[in-house]
Design an enzyme around this catalytic site. Structure first.
Site, short mmCIF file in Angstrom:
data_model
loop_
_atom_site.label_atom_id
_atom_site.label_comp_id
_atom_site.label_asym_id
_atom_site.label_seq_id
_atom_site.Cartn_x
_atom_site.Cartn_y
_atom_site.Cartn_z
N ALA A 62 1.79 42.12 81.34
CA ALA A 62 1.54 40.71 81.57
C ALA A 62 2.84 39.96 81.31
O ALA A 62 3.74 40.49 80.66
CB ALA A 62 0.46 40.22 80.61
N GLU A 124 0.94 46.75 73.78
CA GLU A 124 0.47 45.45 73.32
C GLU A 124 0.46 45.36 71.79
O GLU A 124 0.74 44.30 71.22
CB GLU A 124 -0.95 45.19 73.85
N1 T1G Z 1 7.03 39.45 80.22
C1 T1G Z 1 8.07 38.58 80.38
N2 T1G Z 1 9.39 38.93 80.32
C2 T1G Z 1 9.66 40.22 80.13
C3 T1G Z 1 8.63 41.19 79.96
C4 T1G Z 1 7.27 40.77 80.02
N3 T1G Z 1 6.25 41.61 79.89
N4 T1G Z 1 9.23 42.39 79.76
C5 T1G Z 1 10.56 42.16 79.82
N5 T1G Z 1 10.82 40.87 80.04
C6 T1G Z 1 12.14 40.27 80.18
C7 T1G Z 1 12.98 40.34 78.91
O1 T1G Z 1 12.70 39.26 78.07
C8 T1G Z 1 14.39 40.31 79.45
O2 T1G Z 1 14.71 38.97 79.73
C9 T1G Z 1 14.28 41.07 80.76
O3 T1G Z 1 12.88 41.03 81.12
C10 T1G Z 1 14.69 42.50 80.66
O4 T1G Z 1 14.01 43.08 79.58
C11 T1G Z 1 -3.06 42.04 79.60
C12 T1G Z 1 -1.66 41.46 77.19
C13 T1G Z 1 10.09 46.82 80.32
C14 T1G Z 1 10.83 48.52 78.73
O5 T1G Z 1 5.11 44.78 76.01
O6 T1G Z 1 9.23 46.75 76.71
O7 T1G Z 1 0.44 43.38 79.23
O8 T1G Z 1 16.53 38.67 78.08
O9 T1G Z 1 16.03 43.48 78.14
O10 T1G Z 1 15.69 47.12 77.84
O11 T1G Z 1 -3.08 43.95 78.38
O12 T1G Z 1 11.41 44.88 78.58
O13 T1G Z 1 17.06 39.25 80.43
O14 T1G Z 1 16.12 37.00 79.87
O15 T1G Z 1 13.81 44.44 77.52
O16 T1G Z 1 15.41 47.60 80.30
C15 T1G Z 1 2.93 44.43 77.58
C16 T1G Z 1 7.63 44.56 77.35
C17 T1G Z 1 2.81 42.96 77.70
C18 T1G Z 1 6.56 45.47 77.76
C19 T1G Z 1 12.50 47.04 79.89
N6 T1G Z 1 4.24 44.85 78.03
N7 T1G Z 1 8.92 44.88 77.94
O17 T1G Z 1 13.42 47.18 78.85
O18 T1G Z 1 15.06 45.32 79.49
S1 T1G Z 1 1.27 42.42 77.05
C20 T1G Z 1 5.25 45.00 77.18
C21 T1G Z 1 9.63 45.96 77.52
C22 T1G Z 1 0.12 42.88 78.23
C23 T1G Z 1 -2.22 43.08 78.96
C24 T1G Z 1 -1.30 42.64 77.88
C25 T1G Z 1 10.99 46.11 78.12
C26 T1G Z 1 11.06 47.12 79.27
P1 T1G Z 1 16.18 38.45 79.51
P2 T1G Z 1 14.76 44.08 78.55
P3 T1G Z 1 14.99 46.88 79.11
#
Ligand code: T1G
Length: 678
Positions: A62, A124
């Site tokens: 998300a 999450e």
């Molecule tokens: N939402 C918004 N922005 C995100 C994002 C996300 N889910 N994931 C990454 N970004 C942005 C981050 O802030 C950065 O921005 C850029 O993307 C690159 O990220 C309903 C409730 C995917 C493994 O927890 O673990 O789904 O700093 O530097 O090292 O059940 O990002 O460049 O401006 O981290 O290559 C669950 C979170 C959400 C995954 C990539 N998902 N992301 O790593 O790049 S909750 C997560 C990561 C959810 C549902 C629920 C990592 C990555 P900027 P990065 P990276």
């Protein structure tokens, strides 16, 4: 340009998302997905559907930036129900990291194919949440409770290979042929009854092992201590065993909304963006050329030098490690080998990786072997005179254009740089012990450190798996500078009558891995001790004079049994009482609240000073330092976020109440009704 488009390949409709950088499932993406599904369902010539993403990854979850804001667009859960209800086979084509909502999209699809390098997970819980789009209900039904529990409750991603093994993925396809292979796979499913995850029954494995939840709680109690979301994850997965699928989804929603509104998730979401903000360096020319780092030198093969070297060896970068004497050198390289052996034994690395890392290490007794290094990190005894001698020597030997870094944890990097003719190539790289394990790296920006050096070190930090934070030159930089007032208050509290074990317990209850006195016993109370038992000016010297060096001596502040369980010591109590009496210090009792506030509020005040002096780029950097370097509990967001949550006026009122200093910058913030988080 819509972030979701469709392409028709004869009877297969491919729905393609393209929402850089990580295809987060923001409102527009959800709208596009729903529209794509409706198009597929509404077109009779479409017999099967593929969902895939352009860019570097399948949906990575998300859009976290939408959390806490009024909901917009279709709800992901409802969109996925529509998708799953389709009678036409829907195939998820996975590359990169299918995480959170992205993994839930894949679970709602009838089939999942993935490239070998793909990862899938439900992280999450690392945001203080649980999956919120039926992931806790569909996953156990597809892979069983035993496989689902660690994914939901610990949040670590699994490889495509593991996903295939547990039935989460149906087929591993070509690394470079995902799109075509997915269409082929989808076409092959046409006409077959579609398997719906919500109708799966794999969760019955828990019926055969009803103790599975308690066993999981017991086995993970230590790492999950203090966090709220893990137990909610367990409850949600457990809901797959009673009632209908819809009941389970309802239960998941209740648990999810409870966490979403809580302080822990707010704190952990703050940390998510704080960690990403930390690698952004202010006031540099981002076009400055990066310095290629092909060979690294390390001066000193002690605990820090050895750990530092391992970071580069593990990243495949050759290291030359220099010591003054053969004994120290072989001791240091021996420790590196033993550390790798332990990792290999524990399955954290293969024999081949172990051998390849050791193969990149060159021990040396000669500085001249560092001449062609691109980066040299000094990790010698913490004395300015010795450091200046080392840097003067390095300046004469190491090729021009190489970076000279100091692992000093306190000293003035500008003064060290002045011992060379190339201060622009000097930087502080402050690692934390054990340096091959601790993620934090304080990158100390000297007055003359060049943009190229800063940008190069920030990129290198990511390469060696560190979270780097820029710190200005001041005694103790960010972390140790804020640790000092806490240590001072810990000493003051026990002099005034507080029990040292209560001081430790207050920090343990707050969520730290240990308190200051336990930390002293672990590190060794004799570190830096003058070794003269007749000279006793501090409680620590009195402990050392009594041979109470800490855990290694079986006694320190505490007495320790074989299993290293600690017990408050009567001898230590007497030593403290004696010191307090000699100082004429009146004794009184303390509430836990007062102990906590006197330990932590002065840290916040010091953080405010660091910010006001520009020794940290932003308040969230301070949170990143303390969470990664000093065990500040992640679920409070770090000292500055925590203070904002409390209210800065509360912190200032507490400091005033205890007669402790309050920095003008903090008073000004309170007067203006401001917070650290801006
Ligand atoms: N939402 C918004 N922005 C995100 C994002 C996300 N889910 N994931 C990454 N970004 C942005 C981050 O802030 C950065 O921005 C850029 O993307 C690159 O990220 C309903 C409730 C995917 C493994 O927890 O673990 O789904 O700093 O530097 O090292 O059940 O990002 O460049 O401006 O981290 O290559 C669950 C979170 C959400 C995954 C990539 N998902 N992301 O790593 O790049 S909750 C997560 C990561 C959810 C549902 C629920 C990592 C990555 P900027 P990065 P990276």
């Amino acid at each position: 340009m819509s972030v979701v488009t469709t392409q028709k390949h004869d009877d297969v409709l491919v729905i393609i998302a393209n929402n850089p950088p990580v295809n987060a499932l923001g409102a527009a993406v959800r709208q596009g997905l729903v529209a794509g599904i409706e198009q597929a369902l509404g077109d009779d010539s479409v017999k099967a559907v593929v969902i895939r993403c352009d860019g570097r990854t399948f949906f990575a979850g998300a859009d976290i930036t939408e959390f806490g804001k009024p909901p917009v667009g279709p709800n992901l859960g409802e969109a996925l129900d529509k998708l799953e209800a389709s009678d036409k086979p829907v195939v998820a084509a996975i590359h990169g990291t299918a995480l959170g909502g992205g993994c839930e999209v894949a679970l709602a699809c009838h089939y999942r194919v993935a490239v070998p390098s793909a990862k899938m997970g439900l992280p999450e819980v690392k945001l203080g949440l649980i999956p919120g789009a039926a992931g806790t209900q569909r996953l156990p039904r597809v892979v069983g409770v035993a496989n689902a529990l660690p994914m939901v409750v610990k949040g670590d991603p699994i490889s495509a290979k593991k996903a295939l093994e547990i039935g989460l993925v149906d087929k591993i396809v070509g690394e470079d042929s995902l799109a075509a292979d997915a269409i082929g796979f989808a076409r092959a499913q046409i006409g077959k009854p579609v398997p719906r995850s919500s109708e799966g029954t794999k969760q019955q494995d828990a019926v055969r092992d009803p103790a599975i939840f308690d066993t999981f709680r017991r086995d993970n109690a230590r790492s999950l201590r203090g966090f709220e979301a893990p137990e909610a994850g367990i409850q949600a997965v457990k809901a797959t065993l009673s009632g209908t699928y819809a009941d389970g989804v309802k239960r998941e929603r209740e648990l999810f909304m409870g966490l979403m509104g809580g302080t822990q998730s707010a704190a952990m979401r703050h940390y998510f963006f704080a960690e990403r903000a930390a690698n952004k360096i202010d006031n540099v020319d981002h076009a400055a050329p990066l310095i290629p780092i092909r060979k690294v030198g390390v001066i000193g093969a002690g605990t820090m030098g050895g750990g530092i070297a391992m970071n580069f060896l593990s990243a495949g970068i050759p290291v030359t490690i220099v010591e003054m004497e053969e004994a120290a050198l072989s001791r240091g390289t021996g420790t590196i080998r033993r550390n790798y052996e332990t990792s290999a034994k524990r399955g954290r690395m293969s024999e081949a990786q172990f051998e390849s890392a050791m193969g990149l290490l060159t021990p040396s007794l000669d500085y001249a072997d560092l001449a062609d290094c691109d980066l040299v990190i000094e990790a010698v005894f913490e004395s300015m005179q010795i450091k200046k001698e080392v840097f003067g020597k390095l300046d004469g030997i190491v090729k021009q254009g190489a970076i000279l870094a100091s692992n000093t944890s306190y000293l003035d990097v500008n003064e060290i740089a002045a011992a060379t003719g190339r201060p622009e190539f000097v930087v502080g790289l402050h690692f934390f012990s054990p340096a091959n394990v601790m993620k934090l790296l304080e990158m100390v920006r000297g007055a003359k450190t060049s943009d190229s050096v800063l940008l190069t070190c920030m990129k290198l930090a990511k390469t060696i798996g560190k979270v780097a934070v820029v710190a200005g030159v001041c005694p103790g930089f960010i972390g140790n500078r804020m640790l000092t007032p806490r240590q001072q208050q810990a000493q003051a509290l026990i002099m005034e009558g507080a029990n040292y074990w209560d001081v430790d317990d207050v920090l343990l209850e707050f969520g730290f891995p240990m308190g200051p006195f336990q930390m002293g016993d672990l590190a060794g109370n004799d570190v830096g001790w003058h070794r003269d038992p007749s000279r006793v000016e501090t409680i620590r010297e009195a402990l050392c004079a009594a041979g109470r060096f800490g855990q290694k001596a079986g006694k320190g502040w505490y007495d320790y049994d074989e299993a290293r369980n600690r017990t408050p010591s009567d001898e230590t109590k007497a030593i403290v009482a004696d010191f307090a009496a000699k100082a004429g210090q009146a004794q009184r009792s303390f509430t836990k609240a007062e102990i906590r506030e006197r330990l932590l509020y002065p840290m916040v005040n010091e953080g405010a000073k660091i910010l006001a002096e520009g020794k940290a780029q932003r308040a969230s950097d301070i949170d990143v330092v303390w969470i990664n370097g000093y065990g500040w509990p992640l679920y409070t967001g770090g000292p500055m976020f925590w203070a904002d949550t409390l209210g800065l006026e509360t912190v200032v009122a507490g400091l005033d109440r205890y007669g402790l200093p309050v920095d003008d910058s903090l008073r000004t913030k309170v007067a203006a009704g401001e917070r650290f988080a801006g």
